[in-house]
Enzyme design. Structure first.
Site, PDB file in Angstrom:
ATOM      1  CG  ASP A 151      -1.721   1.254   1.356  1.00  0.00           C
ATOM      2  OD1 ASP A 151      -2.638   1.416   0.534  1.00  0.00           O
ATOM      3  OD2 ASP A 151      -1.439   2.083   2.242  1.00  0.00           O
ATOM      4  CD  GLU A 203      -2.659   2.314  -3.109  1.00  0.00           C
ATOM      5  OE1 GLU A 203      -3.855   2.636  -3.056  1.00  0.00           O
ATOM      6  OE2 GLU A 203      -1.862   2.502  -2.174  1.00  0.00           O
TER       7      GLU A 203
END
Length: 785
Positions: A391, A446
């Protein structure tokens, strides 16, 4: 801290008992690797294979040779490679190997030797004194002092049996100004609050008796599929009931749905412990602990083992980009104001993320690298996961964290003094470590910036991820749905955005929406399309429905199909959005009266034979069945042969299939010619306008199309640069029709269409079974009460 089940739920209690009996019980030496010994992986136990570091290969300049845009930044890549190789050498000199470097959990935190003695160690150089407190010593501050070594690690050894399983504990640390603070150990494996006393989390000592432990991972890791079809899931909000769901309930109720729908990988969100539930798991407080809201560490292992039994990969949504600001019950509490060379975090403004209100790791610190890399190995070996979705990678790559930046694709935006080389090198180390331990692991980044080389192997000068998320695609669809009339949608723009990637060099996971589009304050695709009419118009009366509902259902199907077909080499969907889940996600908070009403997933809506949600789910099943048969979503052959603005038609080939999309809101087309790759016979294998999906049924499914020659592609009179064409009897408005080339020598045989039909029929049967089970459960509850 076990599973919470209703006492009026005997059928579910029976299922829960079955799963517990399957995976939680006495572990004998002959049974295999104990999960209390994370250094031994399942692969090592079965095959005798011992993981070893991947060697340092090349000069780190391979990206320059393959990407001319990177040539002016040769100096940047040379510097990055030197930092990386110097660090690898230092790791080898101090620990022997990268793999051995990444096992600080064998020394820090709580460990137990062969005699049962318990040792607790904490790296905290800034502390002037430390002691361990908890249930085991009556929370007496001076009863269990720690001693410090020259590296700043504090230690105490206790007799066997001194701390009981499940005991609450913390440590006390004295700062340089003489003040004392209570904190959670950085390596704590389980944490939870005592609801009768406080909302602040305590550490929990995890050491269950042998007869109650998880019995060990036995199911081999599923092979990595040619196309990843990822189901992004949140365990806590996965129940149809307004509550926080459990690991075992997820394994029992949701994993079979994921498998049945055709996904081959589940991405678990919010499994790392996070005190604030509403953070969606992204404000991590204890990186080595699974969240206690959904059960115990062993119960989370039940989930992973059951997923593997069903053939599903399990990847963890990993947060190494930042950490929660919590001090009393989070890693941030170990910042006692010391210099960043003795801290987990950067100091000053550089250690704080303004938008996220969180702390940022200091990636150049040797002990921080050891901690984070050990965290990766812990999740791989202790919880047997198959990889990670990293993330917030954009925040890591740049000193500006991507804030208020609009990346244009200019390489100067990627390789400059704003690039955080220390973080980039950490990511290179992370990818090399994971691939050394588990060569088949899946690594996804991401990143919204589009940094070149992110998904190029480290040995070729890249950062080493396997996939990046196509984060521009949801924005494109939302922009169309919010502000552009259907008849004004630009086919060229849609194709350009869907195909805008480094195809053939770096792989991409395409998606229409993830959890970001589902949270309160935003809208899902289904809600943008149908809004309030979802509450009143989803009853199925056998017709296509109102204008709003029919438009919403058809575009929902088309958007998903073209995104999977053109947008990447893999596909992702957030839990529930496959059937157009109504409303948004709103976690319990003071503003909604701490309600779980909007923090659940209404899978029952898609099972209900009287509602239209089932048609969206059936389309998802059919689309995944088509992909499973052909591998089209990752096939190298991708060619768009037509993007007709006036007709609103897009025709493309992926693998051996021909996709025909008609986005026109009104126009049906007859005798419509489309180009094909090869001569032969063609037949429909998937049709969004079919009665199966409550369409109008205009497309004939038993019609066989014989190709016509079109001459040399690019030559005089050639049609759409293809060597052949077929003329379709009808192309319905707002439809997606997929054609397969029939097998030669077999009369009218179309195996792909048959496989898709079989998957849909099996899905219908399972949905009916679930509805019967639900009815039986309700009857049982009624009798019990």
């Amino acid at each position: 801290m076990g599973i919470i089940c209703s006492t009026l739920d005997p059928l579910r209690q029976a299922w829960y008992s079955l799963l517990r009996s399957r995976y939680l019980g006495k572990l004998s030496v002959a049974d295999g690797p104990s999960t209390q010994s994370p250094g031994l992986s399942l692969t090592s136990w079965i095959t005798g294979w011992v993981p070893k570091d991947r060697p340092i290969l090349g000069d780190g300049l391979g990206l320059i040779a393959s990407d001319p845009g990177a040539i002016p930044f040769r100096g940047h890549f040379e510097y990055r490679w030197k930092v990386y190789t110097d660090l690898r050498q230092k790791i080898n000199d101090t620990s022997g190997s990268l793999i051995d470097f990444a096992r600080c959990y064998d020394r820090l935190g709580f460990t137990k030797d062969a005699h049962g003695e318990i040792t607790y160690r904490e790296w905290l150089p800034a502390a002037q004194a430390m002691s361990l407190v908890g249930d085991f010593n009556g929370w007496s501050i001076g009863a269990t002092p720690l001693t410090r070594d020259s590296s700043g690690t504090w230690e105490v050894t206790l007799p066997a049996g001194s701390i009981q399983h499940g005991s609450r504990l913390q440590f006390c640390a004295w700062k340089s100004d003489g003040t004392m603070v209570r904190r959670l150990p950085a390596m704590i494996k389980w944490a939870a609050p005592d609801p009768s006393k406080s909302v602040v989390y305590d550490g929990l000592y995890w050491d269950p008796p042998v007869e109650a432990r998880f019995t060990g991972f036995r199911v081999p890791h599923p092979p990595v599929p040619r196309t990843l079809r990822i189901y992004e899931a949140h365990v806590g909000m996965s129940s149809t009931e307004a509550k926080c769901s459990s690991y075992v309930e997820f394994a029992r109720d949701v994993l079979p749905r994921i498998k049945e729908a055709g996904y081959n990988c589940v991405q678990l969100m919010a499994v790392m412990e996070h005190v604030y539930y509403g953070s969606f798991g992204y404000h991590v407080t204890s990186p080595f602990a699974v969240t206690s809201r959904s059960g115990t560490p062993d119960e989370s292992k039940v989930l992973v083992e059951e997923a593997h039994r069903l053939g599903l990969l399990v990847i963890v949504d990993l947060v190494h980009s930042h950490v929660s600001m919590n001090t009393d019950d989070g890693l941030n509490g170990l910042d006692l104001g010391q210099d960043e060379s003795q801290s987990y975090f950067k100091s000053g403004e550089s250690g704080y993320h303004r938008l996220w209100d969180s702390r940022l790791y200091c990636y150049k610190n040797f002990e921080v690298l050891r901690y984070l890399l050990s965290n990766l190995r812990w999740w791989l070996e202790e919880y047997n996961c198959d990889g990670f979705r990293f993330d917030g990678v954009t925040s890591m790559l740049y000193h500006h964290h991507g804030l208020y930046m609009s990346f244009s694709g200019n390489y100067e935006e990627y390789f400059s003094v704003q690039t955080d080389v220390d973080a980039v090198v950490y990511l290179m180390l992370a990818n090399e470590l994971v691939k050394s331990i588990r060569p088949g692991a899946v690594m996804i980044a991401e990143d919204v910036s589009g940094m070149p080389g992110l998904c190029v192997p480290v040995a070729e000068g890249g950062i080493g991820f396997d996939y990046r998320l196509a984060m521009a695609l949801p924005d494109h669809w939302i922009s169309l749905l919010k502000g552009v009339r259907d008849e004004h949608w630009a086919m060229n723009q849609t194709v350009s955005i869907l195909c805008n990637r480094r195809r053939g060099r770096e792989k991409t996971i395409a998606y229409v929406e993830c959890h970001d589009q589902s949270i309160v304050g935003d809208k899902t695709t289904a809600f943008w399309l149908m809004d309030a009419e979802m509450y009143t118009g989803m009853n199925d009366d056998g017709t296509p429905g109102s204008v709003v509902i029919h438009r919403g259902l058809t575009l929902h199907m088309l958007i998903r199909a073209i995104t999977m077909g053109l947008g990447g080499e893999g596909y992702l969907n957030f839990m529930g959005n496959e059937f157009g889940h109504p409303e948004w996600v709103d976690f319990p908070r003071e503003g909604n009266g701490w309600s779980y009403q909007l923090c659940r997933r209404r899978f029952d809506l898609a099972d209900n034979g009287l509602l239209r949600y089932r048609f969206l789910l059936k389309w998802d099943v059919a689309l995944h069945a088509l992909e499973e048969c052909t591998g089209f979503a990752s096939d190298e052959h991708l060619l768009v042969s037509s993007q007709h603005e006036a007709d609103k038609i897009i025709v493309f080939e992926r693998a051996d299939l021909v996709f025909v999309f008609n986005f026109h809101p009104f126009n049906d087309y007859s005798d419509y010619k489309v180009g094909v790759r090869d001569h032969g016979r063609y037949r429909v294998c998937l049709d969004s306008d079919a009665f199966d999906f409550r369409g109008r049924g205009l497309t004939p499914h038993d019609w066989v199309y014989f190709s016509e020659p079109e001459g040399l592609p690019g030559g005089p009179g050639n049609f759409n640069d293809r060597c052949a064409s077929i003329t379709l009897k009808v192309v319905p408005s707002r439809s997606c029709t997929v054609y397969e080339k029939m097998l030669e020598g077999v009369d009218r045989d179309a195996p792909i269409g048959k496989a898709v039909r079989k998957a849909m029929d099996e899905h219908d049967a399972q949905a009916e079974r679930r509805q019967r089970d639900r009815d039986a459960l309700q009857s049982e509850i009624a009798r019990s009460s």
